[in-house]
Write an enzyme that holds these catalytic residues in place. Structure first.
Site, short mmCIF file in Angstrom:
data_model
loop_
_atom_site.label_atom_id
_atom_site.label_comp_id
_atom_site.label_asym_id
_atom_site.label_seq_id
_atom_site.Cartn_x
_atom_site.Cartn_y
_atom_site.Cartn_z
N ARG A 84 0.82 -1.21 0.00
CA ARG A 84 0.00 0.00 0.00
C ARG A 84 0.85 1.26 0.00
NH1 ARG A 84 -2.55 3.27 3.87
NH2 ARG A 84 -4.54 4.14 3.13
N HIS A 126 -19.73 12.12 1.37
CA HIS A 126 -20.17 10.83 1.94
C HIS A 126 -21.69 10.84 2.02
CE1 HIS A 126 -20.09 7.19 4.33
NE2 HIS A 126 -20.90 7.77 5.20
N ASP A 158 -8.91 12.91 6.24
CA ASP A 158 -7.75 12.68 7.10
C ASP A 158 -7.35 11.21 6.96
OD1 ASP A 158 -9.62 11.29 8.59
OD2 ASP A 158 -9.58 12.66 10.31
#
EC number: 2.1.2.2
Length: 219
Positions: A84, A126, A158
């Site tokens: 990642r 969202h 964040d």
């Protein structure tokens, strides 16, 4: 699952003159309907925003929309990197190459790492009223809980999952006969309008993040 994070003060530069549009990078993973709303808005010179590049974590319709509009695109697929962190570094390099004032994640279904988050502020929408119902199933979870209102949230990203400071929210009533699909369709209408409006305001006025609060204007 949410992850604790410590927020630092983030300040954008003062908004430029109206005739100089602000460059943003948009990240997508799917159909790109939120991206299309931004592309349609940015076609008006008075909107004050230019989509400088569109990136994705996979080939998708959103990338096709950008290519059709003549916007540079890139795909950084996690499967082609060792881990990642390597993927995040590669994504950060491509985002930085477009020199955005800020980044918009518009249906981007990956958690951004520190390299990408360190390039520029990132804004996300969202489909729920955060901090309630974070994560990938916000509409389903709100409906299952039996809430009477839900909606959409625009927030600064964040290191957590939908945990960043809230910029603005819009409310959508839940009908007794709503399904996840019918409720989500009404939320999407508000989500597109909210994102277009917030991106315009952030570009024109700049913004400051202090703790949990986002204040428009860079003073």
């Amino acid at each position: 699952m949410r992850r604790p994070t410590t927020l630092r003060r983030v300040t954008t530069d003062a908004a430029p003159a109206p005739h100089l549009p602000v460059d943003v990078v948009v990240l997508v993973s799917g159909s790109g309907t939120l991206l299309q709303a931004l592309l349609d808005a940015s076609a008006d010179p008075n909107y004050g925003v230019r989509v400088a590049a569109v990136g994705a974590d996979r080939p998708c319709v959103g990338i096709e929309r950008a290519e059709h509009a003549g916007i540079p695109t890139f795909v950084v697929a996690p499967s082609t990197y060792a881990d990642r962190a390597a993927w995040d570094a590669a994504l950060a390099e491509r985002v930085a190459g477009a020199v955005p004032r800020f980044v918009v994640t518009a249906g981007f279904m990956r958690i951004l790492g520190p390299a990408t988050l360190g390039i520029a502020p990132v804004v996300n929408t969202h489909p729920a009223l955060l901090p309630s119902f974070p994560g990938a199933h916000g509409v389903r979870d709100a409906l299952a809980y039996g809430v009477k209102v839900t909606g959409t949230t625009c927030h600064v990203v964040d290191a957590g999952v939908d945990t960043g400071p809230i910029i603005e929210q819009r409310v959508v009533a839940v009908d007794d006969d709503d399904t996840e699909e019918s409720l989500h369709e009404r939320i999407k209408v508000q989500e597109r309008e909210l994102l277009v409006d917030v991106v315009r305001r952030l570009a024109r006025e700049g913004f400051v993040v202090e703790g949990r609060r986002v204040r428009l204007g860079s003073a």
